[in-house]
Design a protein around this motif. Structure first.
Motif, mmCIF file in Angstrom:
data_model
loop_
_atom_site.group_PDB
_atom_site.id
_atom_site.type_symbol
_atom_site.label_atom_id
_atom_site.label_comp_id
_atom_site.label_asym_id
_atom_site.label_seq_id
_atom_site.Cartn_x
_atom_site.Cartn_y
_atom_site.Cartn_z
ATOM 1 N N SER A 3 -0.429 16.595 -0.670
ATOM 2 C CA SER A 3 -1.619 16.245 -0.911
ATOM 3 C C SER A 3 -2.297 17.782 -0.797
ATOM 4 N N LEU A 4 -2.067 18.757 -0.048
ATOM 5 C CA LEU A 4 -2.810 19.840 0.124
ATOM 6 C C LEU A 4 -2.224 21.115 -0.614
ATOM 7 N N ILE A 5 -1.013 21.100 -0.800
ATOM 8 C CA ILE A 5 -0.544 22.328 -1.437
ATOM 9 C C ILE A 5 0.012 22.004 -2.888
ATOM 10 N N PRO A 6 -0.889 22.806 -3.751
ATOM 11 C CA PRO A 6 -0.671 22.728 -5.471
ATOM 12 C C PRO A 6 0.767 22.694 -5.825
ATOM 13 N N TRP A 7 1.185 21.873 -6.722
ATOM 14 C CA TRP A 7 2.511 22.283 -7.006
ATOM 15 C C TRP A 7 2.945 23.580 -7.620
ATOM 16 N N GLY A 8 2.071 24.215 -8.209
ATOM 17 C CA GLY A 8 2.302 25.567 -8.743
ATOM 18 C C GLY A 8 2.724 26.520 -7.540
ATOM 19 N N MET B 143 12.984 14.751 -9.496
ATOM 20 C CA MET B 143 13.752 15.860 -9.284
ATOM 21 C C MET B 143 13.177 16.640 -8.096
ATOM 22 N N SER B 144 14.194 17.447 -7.498
ATOM 23 C CA SER B 144 13.657 18.416 -6.453
ATOM 24 C C SER B 144 13.112 19.559 -7.054
ATOM 25 N N HIS B 145 12.162 20.506 -6.403
ATOM 26 C CA HIS B 145 11.952 21.518 -6.917
ATOM 27 C C HIS B 145 13.025 22.631 -7.202
ATOM 28 N N GLY B 146 13.847 22.717 -6.578
ATOM 29 C CA GLY B 146 15.032 23.579 -6.732
ATOM 30 C C GLY B 146 15.834 23.213 -7.935
ATOM 31 N N GLU B 147 15.769 22.054 -8.707
ATOM 32 C CA GLU B 147 16.478 21.526 -9.804
ATOM 33 C C GLU B 147 15.769 22.012 -11.027
ATOM 34 N N TRP B 148 14.438 22.188 -10.883
ATOM 35 C CA TRP B 148 13.435 22.523 -12.111
ATOM 36 C C TRP B 148 13.662 23.736 -12.788
ATOM 37 N N ASP B 149 13.976 24.205 -13.817
ATOM 38 C CA ASP B 149 14.002 25.391 -14.313
ATOM 39 C C ASP B 149 12.741 25.712 -15.065
ATOM 40 N N GLY B 150 12.042 26.625 -14.850
ATOM 41 C CA GLY B 150 10.735 27.063 -15.284
ATOM 42 C C GLY B 150 10.963 27.464 -16.665
ATOM 43 N N ASP B 151 12.114 28.020 -17.196
ATOM 44 C CA ASP B 151 12.168 28.473 -18.471
ATOM 45 C C ASP B 151 12.427 27.187 -19.751
ATOM 46 N N VAL B 152 11.261 26.920 -20.402
ATOM 47 C CA VAL B 152 11.150 26.093 -21.047
ATOM 48 C C VAL B 152 11.123 26.332 -22.543
ATOM 49 N N SER B 153 11.318 27.716 -22.939
ATOM 50 C CA SER B 153 11.186 28.333 -24.125
ATOM 51 C C SER B 153 12.315 27.532 -25.216
ATOM 52 N N ILE C 134 -8.683 16.042 -12.926
ATOM 53 C CA ILE C 134 -7.630 16.409 -13.943
ATOM 54 C C ILE C 134 -6.231 15.987 -13.645
ATOM 55 N N ILE C 135 -5.481 15.480 -14.773
ATOM 56 C CA ILE C 135 -4.113 15.072 -14.674
ATOM 57 C C ILE C 135 -3.563 16.094 -15.684
ATOM 58 N N MET C 136 -2.454 17.161 -15.400
ATOM 59 C CA MET C 136 -1.937 18.125 -16.422
ATOM 60 C C MET C 136 -0.410 17.787 -16.179
ATOM 61 N N THR C 137 -0.054 17.451 -17.578
ATOM 62 C CA THR C 137 1.348 16.919 -17.592
ATOM 63 C C THR C 137 2.124 17.849 -18.892
ATOM 64 N N SER C 138 3.124 18.036 -18.696
ATOM 65 C CA SER C 138 4.074 18.618 -19.603
ATOM 66 C C SER C 138 5.319 17.705 -19.694
ATOM 67 N N VAL C 139 5.634 17.166 -21.197
ATOM 68 C CA VAL C 139 6.706 16.376 -21.433
ATOM 69 C C VAL C 139 7.630 17.091 -22.144
ATOM 70 N N TYR C 140 8.982 17.222 -21.940
ATOM 71 C CA TYR C 140 10.014 17.445 -22.841
ATOM 72 C C TYR C 140 10.824 16.245 -23.100
ATOM 73 N N GLU C 141 11.924 16.649 -23.861
ATOM 74 C CA GLU C 141 12.819 15.725 -24.329
ATOM 75 C C GLU C 141 13.871 15.123 -23.021
ATOM 76 N N GLU C 142 14.221 15.953 -22.165
ATOM 77 C CA GLU C 142 14.770 15.375 -20.954
ATOM 78 C C GLU C 142 14.281 15.360 -19.438
ATOM 79 N N ARG C 143 12.896 15.903 -19.615
ATOM 80 C CA ARG C 143 12.333 15.969 -17.952
ATOM 81 C C ARG C 143 10.772 16.052 -18.408
ATOM 82 N N VAL C 144 10.024 15.894 -17.101
ATOM 83 C CA VAL C 144 8.737 15.956 -17.194
ATOM 84 C C VAL C 144 8.193 16.834 -16.001
ATOM 85 N N LEU C 145 7.177 17.463 -15.991
ATOM 86 C CA LEU C 145 6.379 18.130 -15.058
ATOM 87 C C LEU C 145 4.939 17.778 -15.191
#
Length: 218
Positions: A28-33, A153-163, A179-190
């Motif tokens: 709750s207190l720590i932003p995901w970023g 997914m765990s945070h360690g599994e997430w690869d920040g390179d979505v280029s 506000i809710i901020m969401t990025s949706v890709y073909e195989e994963r969601v952030l």
């Protein structure tokens, strides 16, 4: 012997409760970023060398105080007390873990509740693309997202390179959350509120979303 057993049971119960609260505070207190493997390690160290010893200390003090208090029907009271404080916290904690890591609909995972939505905006990269507060548009997107199932997914599994991945990004302004901020890709969601997920029944039809935005823009 009874006193030692009660100390142990109190320790288990309090540790479950404190762990649950500790976990809620972390999410709750720590932003995901801000979250990273290093921060996760620090949280674990604090838990092992801070929270657990503190719980053991408080458990001993609690039982010692209980034995010093003159309590009528003490044996029956202690049996009921131990049963309630063990069964309820363990059940709640187990249900919470199950709920967190089970498969769920994508719209449910990002808390996309139509009744709370005030506006919806799409972005291409960091550039604003289209915004709407039309309830029918929001319903269309919810129906589209609800067909996909995701698992955390765990945070360690997430690869920040979505280029090299196709996807889209949107923000939702709601009544309950700013506000809710969401990025949706073909195989994963952030989702910046709840964290990363993998799509179980993907790939997500990104072409549909592109057509959806283009049609309503016109």
């Amino acid at each position: 012997m009874l006193k030692k057993s009660l100390v142990f049971l109190s320790f288990i119960v309090l540790l479950i409760i404190y762990t649950y609260i500790y976990r809620l505070l972390y999410h709750s207190l720590i932003p995901w970023g801000w979250k990273s493997d290093l921060l996760d390690l620090l949280v674990i160290v604090v838990y092992l060398f801070g929270l657990i010893p503190l719980t053991a200390f408080l458990s001993e003090k609690l039982v010692k105080y209980s034995f010093n208090v003159d309590q009528p029907y003490s044996k029956r009271f202690k049996m009921i007390f131990v049963t309630v404080v063990v069964v309820i916290p363990v059940t709640l904690f187990a249900l919470d873990i199950y709920h967190e890591y089970r498969e769920k609909d994508l719209d449910y995972a990002i808390n996309f509740n139509l009744e709370n939505v005030q506006s919806l905006a799409f972005y291409e990269g960091t550039q604003f693309e289209w915004r709407t507060d039309d309830e029918e548009h929001v319903e269309e997107l919810i129906e589209f997202l609800s067909q996909y199932r995701v698992k955390r997914m765990s945070h360690g599994e997430w690869d920040g390179d979505v280029s090299k991945e196709r996807g889209f990004r949107f923000t939702i302004h709601t009544i309950k959350k700013p506000i809710i901020m969401t990025s949706v890709y073909e195989e994963r969601v952030l989702d910046l509120g709840s964290g990363p997920y993998r799509v179980v029944n993907g790939p997500v039809d990104v072409d549909w979303v592109e057509r959806f935005v283009e049609e309503h823009q016109q």
